[in-house]
Design a protein around this motif. Structure first.
Motif: not given
Ligand code: S3P
Length: 417
Positions: A81-83, A107-110, A119-122, A136-138
């Motif tokens: 997972p990329l923080d 991709l994960i985050g705080d 959703d705008r990028v997915v 989560p974003l995969r």
């Protein structure tokens, strides 16, 4: 951390801005898939850009502080997972790049980033045939992608960039049509790296390519960081602040033009190109007579990161300022419409939040208060500018978040006072 900021008698000095955050992310991300060694200097020292460096390191792209080894468009390797920390730009741009790889990435985050819309990028990446899921974003693991023509519903340079990055790998050409022209650093950089990219008004078209040439870039100063000093220098009487080496790419200067139109004295000298980007030295001196601000429609999108500090300026304009067309502020690092309404109202401003902006009646004498940065670097810095013109000592709670884009902000503030 609580930052205490006092009323300033005048601001004077020369500010060494941090490198532009948007350009820094792009130089690192694009350099990581170039064929060869890129030389990068003047990168943003902020935590957001550190997040990008960390993620790219995990993907196998080594950056030693000045050179970045790129192993080509297919040179990245699978990682855990990329923080992305607090950085929307890291998450959205990497989503585009990684959607086109033959391995899966997460991709994960705080907490703040986890709440922001992906959703705008997915959506467009899925249309290109990529495997995606959120939350989560995969992304990634299903190739090849195919080119699409994507009309963006919301102006977003991050989404535009994500689609263009995926387009480098797609069969056929990919176009993005923007509702309004957003920052074009990705387009300029890709073009300098030899990518087949064509810009026609609001349409950007990119073709697939096998190779990107490495970069040699000196990142200019961040105009969105300069914005705080432009407003502070204009509002604090007797001030003169010089800001050398500011990136003045025309997709980023709408805010400066607006300040000038409302009576701010911002001078520009020594215009030049640095690494394909327009740069100049700016100087601001105190403004004498100000006019209220009226912005709506598409205009807000052209100065989206500067709007929190624009709200501060509006508290000092005589009459009613109306800032609308900025609903996007609700989905930034914090809900900036609410954060600035709460902070400025606590300091005595006459400010009302509306769905997509604020109505602000001025001028009002601001009073010191205990306010909250709400975990948002631009809110922290905008409230610090308000504190410079407020009576007394303002305390800003959670001020450490300036680290995200401008770690030296409070040192520079103290130096200018
Ligand atoms: C950025 C684009 C903007 C901006 C952000 C940086 C970029 O976001 O607010 O600070 O570097 O592309 P959106 O794309 O969400 O408008």
């Amino acid at each position: 951390m609580i930052a205490t900021v006092r009323n300033a008698r005048r601001l004077e000095g020369v500010v060494a801005l941090p490198g532009d955050k948007s350009i820094s992310h792009r130089a690192l991300i694009l350099g990581s898939v170039a064929s060869g060694r890129s030389r990068l200097s003047g990168l943003s020292p902020g935590a957001d850009v550190q997040s990008t460096i960390r993620c790219l390191g995990e993907l196998g792209a080594a950056f030693d502080g000045s050179t970045l080894e790129g192993y080509g468009l297919r040179g990245l390797r699978r990682a855990g997972p990329l923080d992305c920390g607090n950085s929307g730009t890291t998450m959205r741009l990497l989503a585009g790049l990684l959607a086109a790889q033959d391995f899966k990435s997460e991709l994960i985050g705080d907490e703040s980033l986890a709440r922001r819309p992906m959703d705008r990028v997915v959506g467009p990446l899925g249309e290109m045939g990529a495997w995606t899921s959120w939350p989560p974003l995969r992304v990634g693991g299903k190739t090849p992608l195919h080119g699409i023509s994507y009309t963006m519903p919301v102006p977003s340079a991050q989404v535009k960039s994500a689609v263009l990055l995926a387009g480098l790998y797609a069969d056929g050409s990919t176009s993005v049509i923007e509702p309004v022209k957003t920052r074009d650093h990705t387009e300029l950089m890709l073009s300098s790296m030899g990518a087949p990219i064509l810009v026609e008004g609001l349409k950007v078209q990119i073709g697939p390519t096998n190779r990107l040439e490495p970069l040699d870039i000196d990142v200019p100063g961040d105009i969105s960081a300069a914005a705080f000093w432009l407003v502070a220098g204009g509002l604090v009487p007797g001030s003169r602040v010089r800001i050398p080496g500011v990136g003045i790419n025309p997709t980023r200067t709408a805010f400066v033009e607006l300040l000038r139109a409302t009576g701010f004295k911002v001078r520009e000298a020594n215009r030049r190109y640095v690494g394909g980007e327009l740069v100049a030295d700016l100087e601001v001196t105190s403004a004498f007579s100000l006019r209220p601000i009226r912005i709506g429609g598409d205009t807000a999108a052209k100065m989206i990161d500067e709007l929190p500090v624009l709200a501060v300026a509006a508290t000092q304009m005589p009459g009613q300022s109306v800032i609308t067309g900025a609903a996007e502020l609700r989905v930034k690092e914090s809900n900036r419409i609410v954060a600035m309404e709460e902070g400025l109202a606590a300091m005595g401003a006459d400010i009302t939040a509306v769905d997509d902006g604020w109505v602000i009646n001025g001028p009002r004498t601001l009073e010191a208060a205990r306010v909250s940065a709400q975990g948002d670097h631009r809110v922290a810095m905008a409230l610090a500018v308000a504190a410079l013109i407020a009576d007394g000592r303002t305390e800003i709670d959670g001020a450490e978040c300036v680290e995200i884009s401008y770690p030296d902000f409070f040192d520079h503030l103290e130096y200018l006072c």
